[in-house]
Scaffold this active site. Sequence first.
Site, PDB file in Angstrom:
ATOM      1  N   ARG A  12      20.156 -13.165  13.120  1.00 41.54           N
ATOM      2  CA  ARG A  12      19.269 -13.794  14.209  1.00 41.54           C
ATOM      3  C   ARG A  12      20.118 -14.348  15.517  1.00 41.54           C
ATOM      4  NH1 ARG A  12      15.157 -16.471  10.050  1.00 41.54           N
ATOM      5  NH2 ARG A  12      13.982 -14.509   9.559  1.00 41.54           N
ATOM      6  N   ARG A  32      30.308  -9.187   5.596  1.00 34.70           N
ATOM      7  CA  ARG A  32      31.499  -8.734   4.683  1.00 34.70           C
ATOM      8  C   ARG A  32      31.818  -9.729   3.600  1.00 34.70           C
ATOM      9  NH1 ARG A  32      31.871  -4.418   3.094  1.00 34.70           N
ATOM     10  NH2 ARG A  32      33.491  -5.230   1.777  1.00 34.70           N
ATOM     11  N   ALA A  33      31.922 -10.728   4.024  1.00 39.14           N
ATOM     12  CA  ALA A  33      32.046 -11.934   2.774  1.00 39.14           C
ATOM     13  C   ALA A  33      30.964 -12.037   1.971  1.00 39.14           C
ATOM     14  CB  ALA A  33      31.994 -13.368   3.524  1.00 39.14           C
ATOM     15  N   GLN A  34      29.700 -11.886   2.341  1.00 36.38           N
ATOM     16  CA  GLN A  34      28.518 -11.722   1.495  1.00 36.38           C
ATOM     17  C   GLN A  34      28.444 -10.443   0.541  1.00 36.38           C
ATOM     18  OE1 GLN A  34      25.345  -9.412   1.934  1.00 36.38           O
ATOM     19  NE2 GLN A  34      24.591 -10.261   0.196  1.00 36.38           N
ATOM     20  N   ASN A  36      31.258  -8.678  -0.289  1.00 29.30           N
ATOM     21  CA  ASN A  36      32.110  -8.765  -0.948  1.00 29.30           C
ATOM     22  C   ASN A  36      31.809  -9.558  -2.442  1.00 29.30           C
ATOM     23  OD1 ASN A  36      33.864  -7.296   0.380  1.00 29.30           O
ATOM     24  ND2 ASN A  36      35.311  -8.906   1.175  1.00 29.30           N
ATOM     25  N   TYR A  74      35.721 -19.116  -0.550  1.00 27.50           N
ATOM     26  CA  TYR A  74      35.936 -17.865   0.062  1.00 27.50           C
ATOM     27  C   TYR A  74      35.041 -17.496   1.264  1.00 27.50           C
ATOM     28  CZ  TYR A  74      36.047 -12.788   0.096  1.00 27.50           C
ATOM     29  OH  TYR A  74      36.115 -11.487   0.783  1.00 27.50           O
ATOM     30  N   ARG A  85      40.218 -16.474   3.947  1.00 32.81           N
ATOM     31  CA  ARG A  85      39.444 -16.188   2.899  1.00 32.81           C
ATOM     32  C   ARG A  85      40.819 -15.973   1.592  1.00 32.81           C
ATOM     33  NH1 ARG A  85      41.187 -11.379   5.050  1.00 32.81           N
ATOM     34  NH2 ARG A  85      41.207  -9.628   3.570  1.00 32.81           N
TER      35      ARG A  85
END
Length: 114
Positions: A12, A32-34, A36, A74, A85
């Site tokens: 959003r 990407r963090a989510q 991973n 992370y 990270r």
Amino acid sequence: AYFALQVIHARRKHKICPPETTGHPEFQRIFRAQVNCSEYFPIFISLLWVAGIFFHQGVVAVCGLLYLYTRFKYFQGYAAAAQERLGPLYASARLLWLLLGLAAVGLLAHFLLT
């Protein structure tokens, strides 16, 4: 769920409509963090379950909480900058290896001593 909500918020904020996964660098890091964290979650749950049944629930619960905390750190680090990270990533990997070891010891003890 917290990580998924952060992706929605970033979509959003940067006006990135699903199913797009590229765009602003901040969104890409959060996305990407989510992803991973989601990729490692089945491994974590499996090891937690086996180690909890065959080793010791208290020790495994502490390891599980520490793992969740390191994944949270992370996620925060990756959202800020990709290099941030690494420390929590290595810590969470060590905890997964520890859970694997606890599960193996518990399974060996169960099958060799019974």
